[in-house]
Design a protein around this motif. Structure first.
Motif, PDB file in Angstrom:
ATOM      1  N   ILE A 279       0.734  -1.212  -0.017  1.00  0.00           N
ATOM      2  CA  ILE A 279       0.230   0.106  -0.070  1.00  0.00           C
ATOM      3  C   ILE A 279       1.071   1.252  -0.059  1.00  0.00           C
ATOM      4  CG2 ILE A 279      -1.509   1.267   1.451  1.00  0.00           C
ATOM      5  CD1 ILE A 279      -2.767  -1.379   2.262  1.00  0.00           C
ATOM      6  N   SER A 280       1.941   1.233   0.731  1.00  0.00           N
ATOM      7  CA  SER A 280       2.759   2.313   0.751  1.00  0.00           C
ATOM      8  C   SER A 280       3.298   2.723  -0.555  1.00  0.00           C
ATOM      9  CB  SER A 280       4.071   2.141   1.920  1.00  0.00           C
ATOM     10  OG  SER A 280       4.943   1.325   1.419  1.00  0.00           O
ATOM     11  N   LEU A 281       3.799   1.441  -1.352  1.00  0.00           N
ATOM     12  CA  LEU A 281       4.339   1.716  -2.740  1.00  0.00           C
ATOM     13  C   LEU A 281       3.346   2.362  -3.708  1.00  0.00           C
ATOM     14  CD1 LEU A 281       6.471  -1.728  -3.035  1.00  0.00           C
ATOM     15  CD2 LEU A 281       7.204   0.689  -2.622  1.00  0.00           C
ATOM     16  N   ASN A 307      -6.331  -2.432  -0.116  1.00  0.00           N
ATOM     17  CA  ASN A 307      -7.081  -1.834   1.162  1.00  0.00           C
ATOM     18  C   ASN A 307      -7.940  -2.736   1.891  1.00  0.00           C
ATOM     19  OD1 ASN A 307      -5.936   0.722   2.088  1.00  0.00           O
ATOM     20  ND2 ASN A 307      -6.915   1.823   0.334  1.00  0.00           N
ATOM     21  N   GLN A 308      -8.634  -3.715   0.771  1.00  0.00           N
ATOM     22  CA  GLN A 308      -9.596  -4.614   1.370  1.00  0.00           C
ATOM     23  C   GLN A 308      -8.904  -5.673   2.072  1.00  0.00           C
ATOM     24  OE1 GLN A 308     -12.307  -5.757   2.555  1.00  0.00           O
ATOM     25  NE2 GLN A 308     -13.547  -5.837   0.469  1.00  0.00           N
ATOM     26  N   LEU A 309      -7.544  -6.085   1.557  1.00  0.00           N
ATOM     27  CA  LEU A 309      -6.848  -6.916   1.941  1.00  0.00           C
ATOM     28  C   LEU A 309      -6.337  -6.502   3.461  1.00  0.00           C
ATOM     29  CD1 LEU A 309      -4.607  -8.273  -0.839  1.00  0.00           C
ATOM     30  CD2 LEU A 309      -6.931  -9.281   0.049  1.00  0.00           C
ATOM     31  N   ALA A 310      -5.770  -5.346   3.579  1.00  0.00           N
ATOM     32  CA  ALA A 310      -5.150  -4.911   4.680  1.00  0.00           C
ATOM     33  C   ALA A 310      -6.451  -4.554   5.870  1.00  0.00           C
ATOM     34  CB  ALA A 310      -4.479  -3.456   4.526  1.00  0.00           C
ATOM     35  N   LEU A 311      -7.579  -4.027   5.573  1.00  0.00           N
ATOM     36  CA  LEU A 311      -8.648  -3.620   6.352  1.00  0.00           C
ATOM     37  C   LEU A 311      -9.132  -5.084   6.913  1.00  0.00           C
ATOM     38  CD1 LEU A 311     -10.148  -1.365   7.487  1.00  0.00           C
ATOM     39  CD2 LEU A 311     -11.719  -1.547   5.764  1.00  0.00           C
ATOM     40  N   ASN A 312      -9.356  -5.885   6.033  1.00  0.00           N
ATOM     41  CA  ASN A 312      -9.717  -7.241   6.435  1.00  0.00           C
ATOM     42  C   ASN A 312      -9.000  -7.823   7.457  1.00  0.00           C
ATOM     43  OD1 ASN A 312      -9.817 -10.464   6.153  1.00  0.00           O
ATOM     44  ND2 ASN A 312     -11.854  -9.769   5.566  1.00  0.00           N
ATOM     45  N   ALA A 313      -7.525  -7.963   7.199  1.00  0.00           N
ATOM     46  CA  ALA A 313      -6.631  -8.227   8.076  1.00  0.00           C
ATOM     47  C   ALA A 313      -6.523  -7.812   9.587  1.00  0.00           C
ATOM     48  CB  ALA A 313      -5.068  -8.416   7.542  1.00  0.00           C
ATOM     49  N   LEU A 314      -6.720  -6.466   9.595  1.00  0.00           N
ATOM     50  CA  LEU A 314      -6.622  -5.799  10.648  1.00  0.00           C
ATOM     51  C   LEU A 314      -7.743  -5.931  11.591  1.00  0.00           C
ATOM     52  CD1 LEU A 314      -5.479  -2.143   9.409  1.00  0.00           C
ATOM     53  CD2 LEU A 314      -4.259  -3.596  10.961  1.00  0.00           C
ATOM     54  N   ILE A 315      -9.125  -6.127  11.012  1.00  0.00           N
ATOM     55  CA  ILE A 315     -10.134  -6.160  11.868  1.00  0.00           C
ATOM     56  C   ILE A 315     -10.201  -7.758  12.339  1.00  0.00           C
ATOM     57  CG2 ILE A 315     -12.812  -6.729  11.422  1.00  0.00           C
ATOM     58  CD1 ILE A 315     -12.913  -4.318   9.388  1.00  0.00           C
ATOM     59  N   VAL A 316      -9.942  -8.863  11.397  1.00  0.00           N
ATOM     60  CA  VAL A 316      -9.766  -9.924  11.968  1.00  0.00           C
ATOM     61  C   VAL A 316      -8.751 -10.228  13.073  1.00  0.00           C
ATOM     62  CG1 VAL A 316      -8.985 -12.369  11.344  1.00  0.00           C
ATOM     63  CG2 VAL A 316     -10.563 -11.208   9.685  1.00  0.00           C
ATOM     64  N   THR A 317      -7.568  -9.668  12.982  1.00  0.00           N
ATOM     65  CA  THR A 317      -6.662  -9.645  14.042  1.00  0.00           C
ATOM     66  C   THR A 317      -7.236  -9.242  15.219  1.00  0.00           C
ATOM     67  OG1 THR A 317      -4.888  -9.482  12.362  1.00  0.00           O
ATOM     68  CG2 THR A 317      -4.280  -9.094  14.679  1.00  0.00           C
ATOM     69  N   LEU A 318      -7.697  -7.932  15.364  1.00  0.00           N
ATOM     70  CA  LEU A 318      -8.401  -7.217  16.400  1.00  0.00           C
ATOM     71  C   LEU A 318      -9.444  -8.087  17.087  1.00  0.00           C
ATOM     72  CD1 LEU A 318      -9.005  -3.449  15.686  1.00  0.00           C
ATOM     73  CD2 LEU A 318      -7.953  -4.584  17.547  1.00  0.00           C
ATOM     74  N   ASN A 319     -10.232  -8.923  16.066  1.00  0.00           N
ATOM     75  CA  ASN A 319     -11.053  -9.792  16.870  1.00  0.00           C
ATOM     76  C   ASN A 319     -10.785 -10.741  17.704  1.00  0.00           C
ATOM     77  OD1 ASN A 319     -14.374  -9.174  16.292  1.00  0.00           O
ATOM     78  ND2 ASN A 319     -13.448  -8.639  14.375  1.00  0.00           N
ATOM     79  N   ARG A 320      -9.746 -11.490  16.854  1.00  0.00           N
ATOM     80  CA  ARG A 320      -8.788 -12.534  17.357  1.00  0.00           C
ATOM     81  C   ARG A 320      -8.174 -12.170  18.953  1.00  0.00           C
ATOM     82  NH1 ARG A 320      -5.171 -13.539  13.402  1.00  0.00           N
ATOM     83  NH2 ARG A 320      -3.402 -12.879  14.739  1.00  0.00           N
ATOM     84  N   TYR A 321      -7.643 -11.147  19.182  1.00  0.00           N
ATOM     85  CA  TYR A 321      -7.050 -10.660  20.165  1.00  0.00           C
ATOM     86  C   TYR A 321      -8.319 -10.341  21.318  1.00  0.00           C
ATOM     87  CZ  TYR A 321      -2.587  -9.932  17.931  1.00  0.00           C
ATOM     88  OH  TYR A 321      -1.415 -10.022  17.155  1.00  0.00           O
ATOM     89  N   ALA A 322      -9.261  -9.910  20.703  1.00  0.00           N
ATOM     90  CA  ALA A 322     -10.227  -9.384  21.697  1.00  0.00           C
ATOM     91  C   ALA A 322     -10.946 -10.330  22.507  1.00  0.00           C
ATOM     92  CB  ALA A 322     -11.276  -8.329  20.927  1.00  0.00           C
ATOM     93  N   ALA A 364       1.210  10.116   3.107  1.00  0.00           N
ATOM     94  CA  ALA A 364       0.551   8.812   3.411  1.00  0.00           C
ATOM     95  C   ALA A 364       1.384   7.609   3.213  1.00  0.00           C
ATOM     96  CB  ALA A 364      -0.526   8.650   2.668  1.00  0.00           C
ATOM     97  N   GLY A 365       2.149   7.495   2.161  1.00  0.00           N
ATOM     98  CA  GLY A 365       3.244   6.469   1.892  1.00  0.00           C
ATOM     99  C   GLY A 365       4.213   6.126   3.490  1.00  0.00           C
ATOM    100  N   ALA A 366       4.512   7.366   3.671  1.00  0.00           N
ATOM    101  CA  ALA A 366       5.417   7.197   4.947  1.00  0.00           C
ATOM    102  C   ALA A 366       4.722   7.000   5.780  1.00  0.00           C
ATOM    103  CB  ALA A 366       5.940   8.719   5.068  1.00  0.00           C
ATOM    104  N   ILE A 367       3.543   7.264   6.340  1.00  0.00           N
ATOM    105  CA  ILE A 367       2.907   6.896   7.358  1.00  0.00           C
ATOM    106  C   ILE A 367       2.561   5.291   7.382  1.00  0.00           C
ATOM    107  CG2 ILE A 367       0.596   6.891   8.800  1.00  0.00           C
ATOM    108  CD1 ILE A 367       0.466   9.997   7.789  1.00  0.00           C
ATOM    109  N   VAL A 368       2.346   4.993   6.326  1.00  0.00           N
ATOM    110  CA  VAL A 368       1.955   3.304   6.175  1.00  0.00           C
ATOM    111  C   VAL A 368       3.242   2.587   6.341  1.00  0.00           C
ATOM    112  CG1 VAL A 368       0.758   1.366   4.687  1.00  0.00           C
ATOM    113  CG2 VAL A 368      -0.398   3.806   4.942  1.00  0.00           C
ATOM    114  N   LEU A 369       4.088   3.015   5.786  1.00  0.00           N
ATOM    115  CA  LEU A 369       5.663   2.344   5.663  1.00  0.00           C
ATOM    116  C   LEU A 369       5.878   2.179   7.174  1.00  0.00           C
ATOM    117  CD1 LEU A 369       7.384   0.813   3.820  1.00  0.00           C
ATOM    118  CD2 LEU A 369       8.543   3.163   3.718  1.00  0.00           C
ATOM    119  N   ALA A 370       5.871   3.367   8.073  1.00  0.00           N
ATOM    120  CA  ALA A 370       6.245   3.336   9.546  1.00  0.00           C
ATOM    121  C   ALA A 370       5.250   2.539  10.243  1.00  0.00           C
ATOM    122  CB  ALA A 370       5.946   4.699   9.931  1.00  0.00           C
TER     123      ALA A 370
END
Length: 382
Positions: A279-281, A307-322, A364-370
């Motif tokens: 995404i940063s690229l 963005n769909q791939l990243a968003l899905n992964a973030l939501i799935v991971t959050l639900n797993r931790y929660a 935006a690229g710098a933020i996502v890369l960080a």
């Protein structure tokens, strides 16, 4: 519950997401027309997106608890009515501050409507089918991008931007009726989910993932707010022309969503890091991509897909931790997302004014890369 009744509920919840998405994204391709009509600059009109985000963030933390007390039929239908009134008020704006206030009202509505829609989708799902039903409801976002936003650009060009808000306001009022009729009798009482806010944030991995979500969403919404206008300037486009690139983004987002509904890779750390780096690229690629329409169209679609791939992964991971605190954590997730909706356009505004779209996408690229580097460096709980 009959099969037909359940799918009527899912259809109403899907329509609620379409209504929310139509309001959230509609301003991007028509910033120029709205600012010219109100006698101001595009940056001031983009602040209406920030006002919407700030109000949604506060509302999702303060008001979404009413869902358990009043039940989804009453809460969601009233929220959809308020969204409709806010959109009709937006159509009557005589000053950019009026538009900001109307969009803040829309944010109050969405702060309850969106988390409530997700929670209700899970509640009406057959056991074991929650992911499929929630995934179906979430495709409302793609529909609002693929059809709603280009339609708004078309209407703006031929009838005027105020008509767009009249149409979305009418849609929201129709959705309110559908929600009320289909959800009566549904209860969301789940004592196990009543975990304190601080307790939810102490769950290992949750606070760190929410920080990643904030950076990721700030980069996205900060870019998306100026995306349409930036491409119009770079490629000398009309409002309708800018809408076609939002269409491309939605197309990529939707295709990835369909793919994930059939084949969902495990959301490992390496998977998320790879998605964020790509995404940063993609953000950096806007520098050359915005000089050629076909390249810009492809980059828009790739941006949506990733963005769909990243968003899905973030939501799935959050639900797993929660674990058992999913309700509270997803409420915080919603608030964090909409703080980013507020912060993104506000922070990127000076960059856009000074350097145009390239300044925004580089940041935006710098933020996502960080964010990717932080994820790689930090040992996260599993």
């Amino acid at each position: 519950m009959s099969h037909h009744a359940r799918w009527a509920q899912v259809a109403a919840l899907f329509a609620a997401v379409v209504a929310v998405g139509s309001n959230a994204f509609v301003l991007t391709p028509i910033l120029r027309e709205v600012s010219a009509s109100l006698g101001t600059v595009p940056q001031h009109v983009a602040w209406a997106i920030s006002a919407f985000g700030a109000a949604t963030a506060v509302s999702s933390l303060v008001l979404s608890a009413q869902l358990d007390r009043w039940g989804p039929a009453k809460v969601l239908s009233l929220s959809a009515v308020l969204l409709g009134v806010a959109e009709l008020s937006s159509s009557l704006s005589a000053h950019w501050l009026h538009l900001c206030l109307a969009q803040a009202m829309a944010g109050v509505a969405v702060g309850v409507l969106l988390p409530g829609t997700y929670a209700t989708a899970a509640a009406v799902s057959p056991r074991g089918k929650e992911a499929k039903v929630i995934g179906l409801v979430l495709t409302g976002w793609a529909l609002s991008l693929v059809f709603g936003v280009p339609f708004a650009a078309y209407v703006t060009e031929h009838v005027g931007w105020r008509s767009v808000y009249v149409i979305t306001g009418t849609l929201s009022l129709a959705v309110a009726c559908a929600l009320w009729l289909s959800l009566r009798g549904i209860s969301l009482s789940r004592p196990v989910e009543r975990v304190a806010l601080q307790g939810a944030l102490r769950i290992p991995g949750v606070a760190f993932m929410l920080l990643l979500v904030f950076g990721y969403m700030t980069a996205f919404y900060g870019t998306f707010a100026y995306f349409g206008e930036g491409l119009r300037v770079a490629l000398h486009l009309s409002a309708q022309g800018a809408g076609s690139f939002v269409f491309a983004y939605g197309l990529g987002f939707g295709i990835a969503g369909l793919m994930l509904s059939h084949f969902a890779p495990r959301a490992t750390k390496s998977y998320m890091v790879t998605a964020l780096v790509l995404i940063s690229l993609c953000y950096v690629a806007w520098l050359p991509a915005s000089t050629v329409r076909s390249w810009a169209f492809i980059n828009s679609a790739v941006w949506g897909f990733l963005n769909q791939l990243a968003l899905n992964a973030l939501i799935v991971t959050l639900n797993r931790y929660a674990a058992e605190a999913r309700g509270v954590v997803m409420g915080i997730y919603s608030a964090v997302t909409y703080v980013a909706v507020f912060a993104g356009p506000l922070c990127m505004g000076p960059l856009y004014a000074a350097y145009g779209l390239f300044g925004v996408t580089a940041m935006a690229g710098a933020i996502v890369l960080a964010s990717a580097a932080a994820l790689l460096a930090v040992r996260v709980h599993h």
